[in-house]
Structures are given as C-alpha cells and as structure tokens.
Scaffold this motif. Structure first.
Motif, PDB file in Angstrom:
ATOM      1  N   UNK A  76       0.859  -1.184   0.000  1.00 36.86           N
ATOM      2  CA  UNK A  76       0.000   0.000   0.000  1.00 36.86           C
ATOM      3  C   UNK A  76       0.895   1.234   0.000  1.00 36.86           C
ATOM      4  N   UNK A  77       0.718   2.056  -1.027  1.00 40.34           N
ATOM      5  CA  UNK A  77       1.534   3.248  -1.154  1.00 40.34           C
ATOM      6  C   UNK A  77       0.993   4.413  -0.347  1.00 40.34           C
ATOM      7  N   UNK A  78       1.583   5.573  -0.582  1.00 42.36           N
ATOM      8  CA  UNK A  78       1.171   6.780   0.121  1.00 42.36           C
ATOM      9  C   UNK A  78       1.849   7.987  -0.489  1.00 42.36           C
ATOM     10  N   UNK A  79       1.221   9.153  -0.374  1.00 44.43           N
ATOM     11  CA  UNK A  79       1.950  10.407  -0.336  1.00 44.43           C
ATOM     12  C   UNK A  79       2.255  10.578   1.145  1.00 44.43           C
ATOM     13  N   UNK A  80       3.503  10.714   1.485  1.00 42.81           N
ATOM     14  CA  UNK A  80       3.921  10.573   2.876  1.00 42.81           C
ATOM     15  C   UNK A  80       3.180  11.488   3.836  1.00 42.81           C
ATOM     16  N   UNK A 107       7.742  -1.754   7.177  1.00 41.72           N
ATOM     17  CA  UNK A 107       7.748  -0.308   6.974  1.00 41.72           C
ATOM     18  C   UNK A 107       8.964   0.131   6.168  1.00 41.72           C
ATOM     19  N   UNK A 108       8.724   0.873   5.093  1.00 42.52           N
ATOM     20  CA  UNK A 108       9.826   1.569   4.416  1.00 42.52           C
ATOM     21  C   UNK A 108      10.498   2.560   5.355  1.00 42.52           C
ATOM     22  N   UNK A 109       9.724   3.170   6.238  1.00 45.85           N
ATOM     23  CA  UNK A 109      10.207   4.271   7.063  1.00 45.85           C
ATOM     24  C   UNK A 109      11.151   3.847   8.176  1.00 45.85           C
ATOM     25  N   UNK A 110      11.276   2.543   8.391  1.00 45.92           N
ATOM     26  CA  UNK A 110      12.189   2.024   9.411  1.00 45.92           C
ATOM     27  C   UNK A 110      13.359   1.344   8.713  1.00 45.92           C
ATOM     28  N   UNK A 111      14.557   1.612   9.208  1.00 42.13           N
ATOM     29  CA  UNK A 111      15.766   1.036   8.621  1.00 42.13           C
ATOM     30  C   UNK A 111      16.125  -0.269   9.326  1.00 42.13           C
ATOM     31  N   UNK A 112      16.773  -1.173   8.608  1.00 38.69           N
ATOM     32  CA  UNK A 112      17.013  -2.507   9.146  1.00 38.69           C
ATOM     33  C   UNK A 112      17.795  -2.479  10.458  1.00 38.69           C
ATOM     34  N   UNK A 113      18.628  -1.488  10.659  1.00 39.90           N
ATOM     35  CA  UNK A 113      19.337  -1.436  11.941  1.00 39.90           C
ATOM     36  C   UNK A 113      18.455  -0.893  13.069  1.00 39.90           C
ATOM     37  N   UNK A 114      17.188  -0.553  12.753  1.00 39.94           N
ATOM     38  CA  UNK A 114      16.200  -0.229  13.791  1.00 39.94           C
ATOM     39  C   UNK A 114      15.571  -1.482  14.399  1.00 39.94           C
ATOM     40  N   UNK A 115      15.774  -2.636  13.762  1.00 41.84           N
ATOM     41  CA  UNK A 115      15.047  -3.829  14.206  1.00 41.84           C
ATOM     42  C   UNK A 115      15.322  -4.200  15.669  1.00 41.84           C
ATOM     43  N   UNK A 116      16.563  -4.103  16.165  1.00 40.33           N
ATOM     44  CA  UNK A 116      16.766  -4.411  17.591  1.00 40.33           C
ATOM     45  C   UNK A 116      15.953  -3.512  18.514  1.00 40.33           C
ATOM     46  N   UNK A 255       3.252  -4.282   3.150  1.00 42.18           N
ATOM     47  CA  UNK A 255       4.317  -3.292   3.052  1.00 42.18           C
ATOM     48  C   UNK A 255       3.726  -1.899   2.999  1.00 42.18           C
ATOM     49  N   UNK A 256       4.182  -1.041   3.913  1.00 44.00           N
ATOM     50  CA  UNK A 256       3.799   0.367   3.957  1.00 44.00           C
ATOM     51  C   UNK A 256       4.928   1.169   3.332  1.00 44.00           C
ATOM     52  N   UNK A 257       4.651   1.857   2.228  1.00 46.15           N
ATOM     53  CA  UNK A 257       5.728   2.512   1.491  1.00 46.15           C
ATOM     54  C   UNK A 257       5.186   3.650   0.638  1.00 46.15           C
ATOM     55  N   UNK A 258       6.071   4.419   0.055  1.00 44.74           N
ATOM     56  CA  UNK A 258       5.664   5.454  -0.883  1.00 44.74           C
ATOM     57  C   UNK A 258       5.215   4.857  -2.201  1.00 44.74           C
ATOM     58  N   UNK A 259       4.417   5.610  -2.938  1.00 41.07           N
ATOM     59  CA  UNK A 259       3.895   5.098  -4.211  1.00 41.07           C
ATOM     60  C   UNK A 259       5.001   4.700  -5.178  1.00 41.07           C
ATOM     61  N   UNK A 260       6.108   5.431  -5.171  1.00 40.23           N
ATOM     62  CA  UNK A 260       7.190   5.101  -6.098  1.00 40.23           C
ATOM     63  C   UNK A 260       7.752   3.714  -5.863  1.00 40.23           C
ATOM     64  N   UNK A 261       7.907   3.325  -4.616  1.00 39.99           N
ATOM     65  CA  UNK A 261       8.439   2.008  -4.292  1.00 39.99           C
ATOM     66  C   UNK A 261       7.418   0.903  -4.581  1.00 39.99           C
ATOM     67  N   UNK A 262       6.132   1.254  -4.614  1.00 37.94           N
ATOM     68  CA  UNK A 262       5.082   0.257  -4.830  1.00 37.94           C
ATOM     69  C   UNK A 262       4.876  -0.081  -6.299  1.00 37.94           C
ATOM     70  N   UNK A 263       5.512   0.634  -7.196  1.00 35.10           N
ATOM     71  CA  UNK A 263       5.302   0.409  -8.625  1.00 35.10           C
ATOM     72  C   UNK A 263       5.644  -1.005  -9.034  1.00 35.10           C
ATOM     73  N   UNK A 264       4.792  -1.598  -9.856  1.00 34.52           N
ATOM     74  CA  UNK A 264       5.013  -2.967 -10.295  1.00 34.52           C
ATOM     75  C   UNK A 264       6.101  -3.076 -11.350  1.00 34.52           C
ATOM     76  N   UNK A 265       6.304  -2.007 -12.133  1.00 39.01           N
ATOM     77  CA  UNK A 265       7.230  -2.107 -13.262  1.00 39.01           C
ATOM     78  C   UNK A 265       8.684  -1.931 -12.860  1.00 39.01           C
TER      79      UNK A 265
END
Length: 339
Positions: A76-80, A107-116, A255-265
C-alpha cells in the motif's frame, strides 16, 4: 465467499468474551471515508473510490478486501504527508486481520538497523503502539509524525504479528551512492538479487523517477548513483517482505511505502519477482490525490500521473493535502542560495 468470511469473522469478534475483545479488533468501516483530514477537493466525485487499472472498473471496498485476502503480499503506497493515505493503510491492515490473515507489517520508514530497537520495545510488553515512535527516535527521522504510522503497528501488536524494518540504513545508502554495489557488505548484493543488471527500460525509468523527484535539478552525473540507491532500497524491502512471509507468526505481508516504491514495473514487486514471489501473488494499492476538473479515472492512468498510476493494481482517490508547487519552492530556495 471472502466477504462472507469477513462478516463471519467480524461477528465472532463482536460475540467474543471481553478478554478476547481486548486483542481482536472489530472490522474497520467500509470504506475509508469522511471526515477527511486533507482539506482540498473533498467533494470531488472520485474521492473515496477504488478503481482497477486493468479493467477500468470501479471496485467496492469488499472487492478490494477480497483481493487483499487472496494475496501473499499487499503493498500500500502513500503520499507521505497525506493523513488520508495512512487511514487507507490502517484500514487494509485491520481488514486483513479481520479476514483471517496474519500479515507481517513491513515499513519503508524504518531502517534494518532499527530492528533491535523494535524488538526491545515489544519485549517490554507495551500496551499500544504509541511508544514505538519514541523507541525509534522518530522525531529525528524526517518522516511525518508517528501517529500517522502507529495504527498499522498497533494492529500488529494487538495480534502478535511481526513488525519489520524494511529499508537500508542511511550510512549504507551514502556508501552505495559514492561507491556503487561494492559498498555493500559481502554477499548482500547477491542476497538482494542485485548482481544481475536491470533491463534498460527499468534503468531508464528509475533514472527518470530520480530526475522528476528532484525537480529536474539533480546533476546528470548523480542520476545513475541515485537510481542504484532506489533499486537497492526496493530490493531490501523485498527481502524483508520475504523474511516476513517466512516468519511462523505470519502468513502474508503488508508493506507500507511510498507510491514510487510500490510500482510494479520497477519497484518492490519487481524485486520480489527476482526473489521468487511472482506478480500474481502481489497486490499493489496506490492512493492518489484528485485533481480539480479531472473526473475520469482513466485520465489518472494515461494523464499526468501517467505510468505511475498504471503501475498499480488498484488506485484509491483521496482529497489533496495542498496545492503547493514544491519544485517552484525548491528552485526559489536554490536561486536565493546562489545569491
């Protein structure tokens, strides 16, 4: 049949004992609706409607839920900064759970080193998701306020579902822009399926996204490095989504992300396919802001939104946050900076 199951699930929730009702949410209203948070064009005839880009047909909220329930991955995309887009995300997250699915929320908004930090926050037994923003020092990230993103995490917390950080860390992004793929730690490029070069149409599309996203102001020499960054971010989100699918606590991923990242192409779905998750198992839903006087949904697919709208399975129309020309404002700031 899916809708019947959704209604039966809702009835079971409402009839459950009080102890169960504290953790099992009632179904969200269908559809996401007024009062709208975004102030402009609230009375536009398309606002609040779903459309299939493949058929050009209007979809009911129940049809959208059915398609989500039949998918392994829902993006699911978004305008942030559009609160109504976040309301759509929260609605779909809750609808998946009410329909019997167990999505890992990525979440796109969280970086992998945020997981801990995410895992430590959960281990402390929080009552709700309000404190996750503080645990991640969200106010310093530059993303819109945490309360916009909290409902999806709240759904995951209430139902014991994974909450996963999906994006590359910023220090990795900076090295990647400077040094290219060799900047990634050993084996990561292969793990993300980045070792194989993209087709020219994908490379050109990513470069064009970067160019337009920076208002045609980015130096030409920076387009390829920044397109690589976009590609790598999409690939990392795809990898985290695949990990979410493998988690015993989940049977699907959201997946929560911006519309650009959600593009299928050329977005995350393309990277998922490289990891063995085919397009027919992925549903992409993009919220789009309406334009004054443009009332034909097809115009958003073939018009100014162009391929961006056509690159999703479903679009959902919302009011606008503002009418600010952000590129004009950026050009003015740059002009003043040169003086």
């Amino acid at each position: 049949m899916r809708l019947a199951a959704l209604l039966l699930s809702a009835a079971a929730v409402l009839a459950a004992p009080a102890a169960l009702a504290q953790t099992a949410a009632a179904p969200p209203p269908l559809p996401p609706a007024a009062p709208w948070a975004s102030p402009l064009a609230q009375d536009h005839p398309l606002v609040g409607s779903f459309w299939s880009t493949a058929t050009g047909e209007r979809l009911t909220p129940a049809q959208v839920v059915d398609r989500a329930l039949d998918s392994r991955v829902v993006i699911v995309g978004e305008r942030h900064d559009n609160p109504d887009h976040h309301a759509l995300q929260a609605w779909l997250a809750e609808a998946l759970v009410v329909g019997g699915r167990r999505p890992a929320v990525v979440y796109e908004m969280m970086e992998t080193d945020d997981q801990p930090a995410i895992d430590a926050w959960r281990a402390a037994g929080p009552a709700d998701a309000a404190g996750l923003g503080d645990a991640l020092d969200w106010a310093k990230t530059g993303w819109p306020d945490w309360p916009l993103y909290a409902p999806m995490a709240g759904t995951a917390l209430a139902h014991g579902l994974p909450i996963l950080a999906g994006n590359l860390p910023q220090d990795t992004v900076r090295r990647l822009a400077r040094e290219g793929l060799p900047a990634l730690e050993a084996g990561l490029a292969a793990d993300l399926a980045l070792a194989t070069e993209d087709a020219p149409v994908v490379r050109d599309g990513l470069a064009d996204d970067v160019r337009r996203g920076h208002c045609d102001l980015m130096p030409e020499a920076m387009l390829a490095p920044m397109a690589l960054v976009q590609r790598a971010r999409d690939a990392m989100m795809a990898r985290v989504v695949s990990r979410g699918l493998a988690d015993p606590a989940a049977d699907t991923a959201l997946l929560i992300t911006g519309n650009g990242h959600a593009r299928e192409d050329r977005g995350v779905p393309l990277r998922l396919a490289a990891l063995g998750i085919p397009p027919e198992q992925v549903l992409t839903v993009a919220p789009l802001e309406v334009e004054d006087g443009v009332v034909d949904p097809a115009a958003y697919v073939t018009g100014r939104e162009g391929a961006a709208a056509a690159a999703f399975d479903i679009v959902w129309f919302s009011p606008r946050v503002d009418d600010v020309d952000h590129c004009a404002a950026l050009r003015e700031r740059m002009k003043n900076k040169k003086k």
